[in-house]
Write a protein that holds these residues in place. Sequence first.
Motif, PDB file in Angstrom:
ATOM      1  N   LEU A  32       0.837  -1.197   0.000  1.00 20.34           N
ATOM      2  CA  LEU A  32       0.000   0.000   0.000  1.00 20.34           C
ATOM      3  C   LEU A  32       0.874   1.250   0.000  1.00 20.34           C
ATOM      4  O   LEU A  32       1.978   1.248   0.533  1.00 20.34           O
ATOM      5  N   GLN A  33       0.362   2.263  -0.583  1.00 20.75           N
ATOM      6  CA  GLN A  33       1.094   3.531  -0.570  1.00 20.75           C
ATOM      7  C   GLN A  33       0.537   4.361   0.581  1.00 20.75           C
ATOM      8  O   GLN A  33      -0.493   5.017   0.452  1.00 20.75           O
ATOM      9  N   ILE A  34       1.229   4.323   1.691  1.00 25.09           N
ATOM     10  CA  ILE A  34       0.775   4.984   2.904  1.00 25.09           C
ATOM     11  C   ILE A  34       1.277   6.418   2.915  1.00 25.09           C
ATOM     12  O   ILE A  34       2.432   6.694   2.562  1.00 25.09           O
ATOM     13  N   ASP A  35       0.415   7.315   3.360  1.00 24.53           N
ATOM     14  CA  ASP A  35       0.787   8.714   3.508  1.00 24.53           C
ATOM     15  C   ASP A  35       1.514   8.864   4.852  1.00 24.53           C
ATOM     16  O   ASP A  35       0.898   9.056   5.882  1.00 24.53           O
ATOM     17  N   TRP A  36       2.848   8.735   4.818  1.00 19.93           N
ATOM     18  CA  TRP A  36       3.634   8.786   6.051  1.00 19.93           C
ATOM     19  C   TRP A  36       3.700  10.190   6.642  1.00 19.93           C
ATOM     20  O   TRP A  36       4.076  10.359   7.798  1.00 19.93           O
ATOM     21  N   SER A  37       3.319  11.207   5.851  1.00 14.44           N
ATOM     22  CA  SER A  37       3.348  12.566   6.384  1.00 14.44           C
ATOM     23  C   SER A  37       2.196  12.819   7.356  1.00 14.44           C
ATOM     24  O   SER A  37       2.249  13.744   8.153  1.00 14.44           O
ATOM     25  N   ASN A  38       1.165  11.980   7.293  1.00 11.42           N
ATOM     26  CA  ASN A  38       0.030  12.088   8.208  1.00 11.42           C
ATOM     27  C   ASN A  38       0.119  10.937   9.214  1.00 11.42           C
ATOM     28  O   ASN A  38      -0.242   9.806   8.894  1.00 11.42           O
ATOM     29  N   PRO A  39       0.594  11.201  10.427  1.00 11.00           N
ATOM     30  CA  PRO A  39       0.803  10.119  11.397  1.00 11.00           C
ATOM     31  C   PRO A  39      -0.472   9.356  11.760  1.00 11.00           C
ATOM     32  O   PRO A  39      -0.423   8.158  11.997  1.00 11.00           O
ATOM     33  N   GLU A  40      -1.596  10.029  11.771  1.00 13.21           N
ATOM     34  CA  GLU A  40      -2.847   9.350  12.134  1.00 13.21           C
ATOM     35  C   GLU A  40      -3.194   8.262  11.120  1.00 13.21           C
ATOM     36  O   GLU A  40      -3.555   7.145  11.495  1.00 13.21           O
ATOM     37  N   VAL A  41      -3.046   8.569   9.844  1.00 10.80           N
ATOM     38  CA  VAL A  41      -3.325   7.592   8.795  1.00 10.80           C
ATOM     39  C   VAL A  41      -2.297   6.461   8.833  1.00 10.80           C
ATOM     40  O   VAL A  41      -2.629   5.283   8.686  1.00 10.80           O
ATOM     41  N   ALA A  42      -1.041   6.799   9.052  1.00 10.89           N
ATOM     42  CA  ALA A  42       0.015   5.785   9.083  1.00 10.89           C
ATOM     43  C   ALA A  42      -0.184   4.816  10.248  1.00 10.89           C
ATOM     44  O   ALA A  42      -0.091   3.602  10.069  1.00 10.89           O
ATOM     45  N   TYR A  43      -0.473   5.337  11.435  1.00 13.23           N
ATOM     46  CA  TYR A  43      -0.694   4.466  12.603  1.00 13.23           C
ATOM     47  C   TYR A  43      -1.923   3.597  12.421  1.00 13.23           C
ATOM     48  O   TYR A  43      -1.928   2.418  12.781  1.00 13.23           O
ATOM     49  N   LYS A  44      -2.971   4.177  11.856  1.00 12.86           N
ATOM     50  CA  LYS A  44      -4.196   3.408  11.639  1.00 12.86           C
ATOM     51  C   LYS A  44      -3.954   2.275  10.644  1.00 12.86           C
ATOM     52  O   LYS A  44      -4.396   1.143  10.850  1.00 12.86           O
TER      53      LYS A  44
END
Length: 80
Positions: A32-44
């Motif tokens: 998956l291409q995770i948006d690492w700049s947004n910590p909430e999305v990355a942790y989820k």
Amino acid sequence: MVTLNTYPAWKTWAWRLIRGAVATAAAQTLTLQIDWSNPEVAYKTLAISFVSGFLMAVGVAIRDEIGGKDKTSVVHKLPV
């Protein structure tokens, strides 16, 4: 006389859960291409990946425990 040490069942279950969770999380994180700049999305995303790995491992462990012993290891048997 040689005595064999038995491996505790809880260690087998723990290893299976940890290995399944890490493998699934790694595969999903790399795929998956995770948006690492947004910590909430990355942790989820990581949490969901680990939970799906645990569920997969629990399913396999339950199948091994209550499933038919003749059918449990069919995948591991090589054709002769």
